[in-house]
Design a protein around this motif. Structure first.
Motif, PDB file in Angstrom:
ATOM      1  N   VAL A  46       0.811  -1.219   0.000  1.00  0.00           N
ATOM      2  CA  VAL A  46       0.000   0.000   0.000  1.00  0.00           C
ATOM      3  C   VAL A  46       0.845   1.270   0.000  1.00  0.00           C
ATOM      4  O   VAL A  46       0.300   2.376  -0.116  1.00  0.00           O
ATOM      5  CB  VAL A  46      -0.965   0.031   1.205  1.00  0.00           C
ATOM      6  N   LYS A  47       2.144   1.127   0.125  1.00  0.00           N
ATOM      7  CA  LYS A  47       3.029   2.286   0.200  1.00  0.00           C
ATOM      8  C   LYS A  47       2.866   3.149  -1.047  1.00  0.00           C
ATOM      9  O   LYS A  47       2.858   2.657  -2.174  1.00  0.00           O
ATOM     10  CB  LYS A  47       4.472   1.823   0.337  1.00  0.00           C
ATOM     11  N   GLY A  48       2.718   4.449  -0.827  1.00  0.00           N
ATOM     12  CA  GLY A  48       2.530   5.377  -1.928  1.00  0.00           C
ATOM     13  C   GLY A  48       1.084   5.572  -2.333  1.00  0.00           C
ATOM     14  O   GLY A  48       0.759   6.500  -3.081  1.00  0.00           O
ATOM     15  N   ARG A  49       0.196   4.712  -1.851  1.00  0.00           N
ATOM     16  CA  ARG A  49      -1.239   4.818  -2.173  1.00  0.00           C
ATOM     17  C   ARG A  49      -2.076   5.158  -0.950  1.00  0.00           C
ATOM     18  O   ARG A  49      -3.078   5.874  -1.065  1.00  0.00           O
ATOM     19  CB  ARG A  49      -1.739   3.507  -2.781  1.00  0.00           C
ATOM     20  N   PHE A  50      -1.688   4.657   0.212  1.00  0.00           N
ATOM     21  CA  PHE A  50      -2.443   4.865   1.445  1.00  0.00           C
ATOM     22  C   PHE A  50      -1.690   5.829   2.357  1.00  0.00           C
ATOM     23  O   PHE A  50      -0.454   5.841   2.377  1.00  0.00           O
ATOM     24  CB  PHE A  50      -2.635   3.547   2.196  1.00  0.00           C
ATOM     25  N   THR A  51      -2.456   6.595   3.133  1.00  0.00           N
ATOM     26  CA  THR A  51      -1.873   7.503   4.108  1.00  0.00           C
ATOM     27  C   THR A  51      -2.612   7.379   5.429  1.00  0.00           C
ATOM     28  O   THR A  51      -3.835   7.534   5.475  1.00  0.00           O
ATOM     29  CB  THR A  51      -1.934   8.957   3.627  1.00  0.00           C
ATOM     30  N   ILE A  52      -1.868   7.105   6.488  1.00  0.00           N
ATOM     31  CA  ILE A  52      -2.439   7.048   7.833  1.00  0.00           C
ATOM     32  C   ILE A  52      -2.166   8.373   8.526  1.00  0.00           C
ATOM     33  O   ILE A  52      -1.088   8.962   8.377  1.00  0.00           O
ATOM     34  CB  ILE A  52      -1.868   5.865   8.641  1.00  0.00           C
ATOM     35  N   SER A  53      -3.140   8.847   9.291  1.00  0.00           N
ATOM     36  CA  SER A  53      -2.964  10.086  10.049  1.00  0.00           C
ATOM     37  C   SER A  53      -3.826  10.001  11.308  1.00  0.00           C
ATOM     38  O   SER A  53      -4.667   9.110  11.430  1.00  0.00           O
ATOM     39  CB  SER A  53      -3.367  11.306   9.206  1.00  0.00           C
ATOM     40  N   ARG A  54      -3.594  10.914  12.219  1.00  0.00           N
ATOM     41  CA  ARG A  54      -4.381  10.919  13.454  1.00  0.00           C
ATOM     42  C   ARG A  54      -4.592  12.349  13.924  1.00  0.00           C
ATOM     43  O   ARG A  54      -3.769  13.234  13.668  1.00  0.00           O
ATOM     44  CB  ARG A  54      -3.703  10.087  14.539  1.00  0.00           C
ATOM     45  N   ASP A  55      -5.691  12.523  14.628  1.00  0.00           N
ATOM     46  CA  ASP A  55      -6.016  13.794  15.266  1.00  0.00           C
ATOM     47  C   ASP A  55      -6.281  13.486  16.731  1.00  0.00           C
ATOM     48  O   ASP A  55      -7.375  13.026  17.089  1.00  0.00           O
ATOM     49  CB  ASP A  55      -7.236  14.420  14.591  1.00  0.00           C
ATOM     50  N   ASN A  56      -5.296  13.717  17.570  1.00  0.00           N
ATOM     51  CA  ASN A  56      -5.439  13.356  18.985  1.00  0.00           C
ATOM     52  C   ASN A  56      -6.495  14.209  19.697  1.00  0.00           C
ATOM     53  O   ASN A  56      -7.080  13.767  20.677  1.00  0.00           O
ATOM     54  CB  ASN A  56      -4.098  13.468  19.692  1.00  0.00           C
ATOM     55  N   ALA A  57      -6.738  15.395  19.206  1.00  0.00           N
ATOM     56  CA  ALA A  57      -7.775  16.235  19.806  1.00  0.00           C
ATOM     57  C   ALA A  57      -9.161  15.640  19.578  1.00  0.00           C
ATOM     58  O   ALA A  57     -10.081  15.874  20.370  1.00  0.00           O
ATOM     59  CB  ALA A  57      -7.702  17.639  19.228  1.00  0.00           C
ATOM     60  N   LYS A  58      -9.297  14.881  18.488  1.00  0.00           N
ATOM     61  CA  LYS A  58     -10.583  14.256  18.166  1.00  0.00           C
ATOM     62  C   LYS A  58     -10.588  12.760  18.463  1.00  0.00           C
ATOM     63  O   LYS A  58     -11.566  12.070  18.163  1.00  0.00           O
ATOM     64  CB  LYS A  58     -10.917  14.486  16.686  1.00  0.00           C
ATOM     65  N   ASN A  59      -9.492  12.248  19.001  1.00  0.00           N
ATOM     66  CA  ASN A  59      -9.385  10.807  19.277  1.00  0.00           C
ATOM     67  C   ASN A  59      -9.719   9.977  18.035  1.00  0.00           C
ATOM     68  O   ASN A  59     -10.453   8.980  18.115  1.00  0.00           O
ATOM     69  CB  ASN A  59     -10.308  10.402  20.427  1.00  0.00           C
ATOM     70  N   THR A  60      -9.177  10.375  16.910  1.00  0.00           N
ATOM     71  CA  THR A  60      -9.527   9.723  15.653  1.00  0.00           C
ATOM     72  C   THR A  60      -8.280   9.445  14.813  1.00  0.00           C
ATOM     73  O   THR A  60      -7.357  10.253  14.772  1.00  0.00           O
ATOM     74  CB  THR A  60     -10.503  10.600  14.846  1.00  0.00           C
ATOM     75  N   VAL A  61      -8.309   8.295  14.176  1.00  0.00           N
ATOM     76  CA  VAL A  61      -7.274   7.895  13.224  1.00  0.00           C
ATOM     77  C   VAL A  61      -7.938   7.706  11.868  1.00  0.00           C
ATOM     78  O   VAL A  61      -9.068   7.232  11.789  1.00  0.00           O
ATOM     79  CB  VAL A  61      -6.590   6.588  13.654  1.00  0.00           C
ATOM     80  N   TYR A  62      -7.219   8.080  10.828  1.00  0.00           N
ATOM     81  CA  TYR A  62      -7.754   7.988   9.474  1.00  0.00           C
ATOM     82  C   TYR A  62      -6.851   7.119   8.597  1.00  0.00           C
ATOM     83  O   TYR A  62      -5.653   7.017   8.833  1.00  0.00           O
ATOM     84  CB  TYR A  62      -7.853   9.381   8.846  1.00  0.00           C
ATOM     85  N   LEU A  63      -7.461   6.544   7.578  1.00  0.00           N
ATOM     86  CA  LEU A  63      -6.694   5.871   6.538  1.00  0.00           C
ATOM     87  C   LEU A  63      -7.243   6.355   5.203  1.00  0.00           C
ATOM     88  O   LEU A  63      -8.360   6.004   4.822  1.00  0.00           O
ATOM     89  CB  LEU A  63      -6.793   4.352   6.641  1.00  0.00           C
ATOM     90  N   GLN A  64      -6.460   7.189   4.531  1.00  0.00           N
ATOM     91  CA  GLN A  64      -6.828   7.668   3.206  1.00  0.00           C
ATOM     92  C   GLN A  64      -6.291   6.672   2.183  1.00  0.00           C
ATOM     93  O   GLN A  64      -5.085   6.408   2.161  1.00  0.00           O
ATOM     94  CB  GLN A  64      -6.233   9.053   2.951  1.00  0.00           C
ATOM     95  N   MET A  65      -7.176   6.142   1.374  1.00  0.00           N
ATOM     96  CA  MET A  65      -6.797   5.113   0.405  1.00  0.00           C
ATOM     97  C   MET A  65      -7.049   5.633  -1.005  1.00  0.00           C
ATOM     98  O   MET A  65      -8.198   5.944  -1.354  1.00  0.00           O
ATOM     99  CB  MET A  65      -7.607   3.836   0.662  1.00  0.00           C
ATOM    100  N   ASN A  66      -5.992   5.752  -1.766  1.00  0.00           N
ATOM    101  CA  ASN A  66      -6.070   6.218  -3.146  1.00  0.00           C
ATOM    102  C   ASN A  66      -5.640   5.118  -4.110  1.00  0.00           C
ATOM    103  O   ASN A  66      -5.011   4.142  -3.698  1.00  0.00           O
ATOM    104  CB  ASN A  66      -5.183   7.452  -3.340  1.00  0.00           C
ATOM    105  N   SER A  67      -5.983   5.290  -5.369  1.00  0.00           N
ATOM    106  CA  SER A  67      -5.607   4.317  -6.408  1.00  0.00           C
ATOM    107  C   SER A  67      -5.949   2.894  -5.975  1.00  0.00           C
ATOM    108  O   SER A  67      -5.131   1.977  -6.075  1.00  0.00           O
ATOM    109  CB  SER A  67      -4.109   4.429  -6.722  1.00  0.00           C
TER     110      SER A  67
END
Length: 124
Positions: A64-85
């Motif tokens: 998934v390297k180069g296509r997916f991006t993991i991020s987090r917002d500790n103020a919102k207690n949330t983690v995201y996974l953006q999946m492209n291509s």
């Protein structure tokens, strides 16, 4: 202790994008490393991406390297996974997990708290 709930899965065409989210409960969320894993029918659960407690360090599976991006917002207690291509082989149930180890880790045995998963289906 941390409880996690995934959301945002769905059906998408190959080449498209999708963002899935993981909402966590617990005041200590910000000290946990977080990870995304996935499990396709008939296959073992596999590592996708991980992020450390601060959000400054990330690590991805080669698939998934180069296509997916993991991020987090500790103020919102949330983690995201953006999946492209997205590809049909990305079809799986995606699980969010929290690790008491604050540094990022791809070792599934380091994760103590798991969500119920969200289905991502990529059509060809």
């Amino acid at each position: 202790q941390v409880q996690v709930v995934e959301s945002g899965g769905g059906l998408v065409q190959a080449g498209g994008s999708l963002r899935i989210s993981c909402a966590a409960s617990g005041r200590t969320f910000s000290v946990y490393a977080m990870g995304w894993f996935r499990q396709a029918p008939g296959k073992e659960r596999e590592f996708v991406a991980t992020i450390d407690w601060s959000g400054t360090s990330t690590y991805y599976a080669d698939t998934v390297k180069g296509r997916f991006t993991i991020s987090r917002d500790n103020a919102k207690n949330t983690v995201y996974l953006q999946m492209n291509s997205l590809k049909p082989e990305d079809t799986a149930v995606y699980y969010c997990a929290a690790s008491p180890v604050s540094g990022m880790t791809h070792d599934i045995t380091h994760y103590a708290y798991w969500g119920q998963g969200t289905q991502v289906t990529v059509s060809s």
